[in-house]
Design an enzyme around this catalytic site. Sequence first.
Site, PDB file in Angstrom:
ATOM      1  CG  HIS A   2       1.738  16.231  -7.986  1.00 39.83           C
ATOM      2  ND1 HIS A   2       0.347  15.328  -7.019  1.00 39.83           N
ATOM      3  CD2 HIS A   2       2.455  14.913  -8.029  1.00 39.83           C
ATOM      4  CE1 HIS A   2       1.046  13.936  -6.670  1.00 39.83           C
ATOM      5  NE2 HIS A   2       2.524  14.243  -7.314  1.00 39.83           N
ATOM      6  CG  ASP A  25      -3.143  13.214  -3.205  1.00 41.08           C
ATOM      7  OD1 ASP A  25      -2.701  13.915  -3.314  1.00 41.08           O
ATOM      8  OD2 ASP A  25      -3.914  12.637  -2.606  1.00 41.08           O
TER       9      ASP A  25
END
Length: 439
Positions: free
Chosen positions: A411, A415
């Site tokens: 992350h 995204d």
Amino acid sequence: MGKFIFRLPDIGEGIAEAEIVAWHVKVGDTVEEDGRIADMMTDKATVEMESPVSGRVIEVAGEVGDVVAIGSPLVVIETEGAGEAEVSAPAPAPKAEAVEERIEAETPAPEPAPQTAPAPVAATAPTPAPAPPAPTRAPAPAQAHAHSSARVLASPAVRQRARDLGIDLSEVRPSEEGRIRHADLDQFLAYNAAGGYRSAGAERGDEVIRVIGMRRRIAENMAASKRHIPHFSYVEECDVTALEAMREQLNANRGDKPKLTLLPLLITAFCRTLPQFPMLNARYDDEAGVVTRYGAVHMGMAAQTPAGLMVPVIRNAQSLNLWQLAREIGRLAEAARSGTAKPEELSGSTLTVTSLGPLGGVATTPVINRPEVAIIGPNRIVERPMFVSDGMGGERIEKRKLMNISISCDHRVVDGWDAASFVQAVKKLIETPVLLLAD
């Protein structure tokens, strides 16, 4: 008597040290020339060390699990003659080896000589625990054994060990240049010899097992991945009915080509989709703060082996067609299982696919193969009734083949929108599989 110092040789480009994963000798043992000394592991590749001389072991470098630097003494062997010697590369001259192979191929194996216990010798290094004995089979009759093994290429030490284990060398497949080595005997035993089996109801005592070798490296890599990478996972259901039908048609007309599993089709779908999502085919150097996005897809393929989980790499997967992918997948999987995969075949992946195969699973949340930024996990195919269009504005119920695709991402650099969009694009391809064969 002389002293022979065997130093750990340079066994791979850029390798500074290796871990002792198995000792085949201990202080006081007599070792023959070309006899096994130890197994050393470097970055998921295990290398067998063999003695270039005959003699008695008087020192060893440490215990199983210890790490030895390249160039450091591994064993010290007491030999006949005077003076000291040092070596760091146990390779005989090519001509001598070729002559030895010819002699061994044309000469029946001699009967084993009786062995005497060596006199105890004081050690200046810790004495490791002996390696556990390999499982053995009942020996074949000596006459038949000698007849069938006589023309097989193998060193005297390998022949002696095969006789001790009751192995007919003609049944052992050599791994290189037609010459059988100790590693080939190990592989034969792993797959063919009867092991120490316990019945389901037998009582078992507690076991204390040191985490070493491959298992330690897996543990370290997985811990580092979860410690440094904030994972998130996304799962989507895909209808693979048409994809499976196309696979069956291709296999029915494959000729001498390898049989297609689902994996080459999925990898093709991934490779066709990745140019739109370059942030997934990448590696993140978090210390330097640099993300490298790769143009070529070097697809890691998680494979379960007797030694643990390995990730052989399909180089330039985007350039291979379905049949080439199937052949490369089979070759790499066999190399990983047999322990013959080269170090360069186990490193450098830019994206990994992991599947439990027939064990399947409804959904998985795989751990990223650091420093990559994503890993994809196809799951088990299940058959369920679904509403499908009848082509006239209505719907009907049909039995369809469905499979979930899981993806875990880093992350920090990927995204959730990008990961979901990638999986949706892959879904479109595998639900309309003719697109996989279109230019």
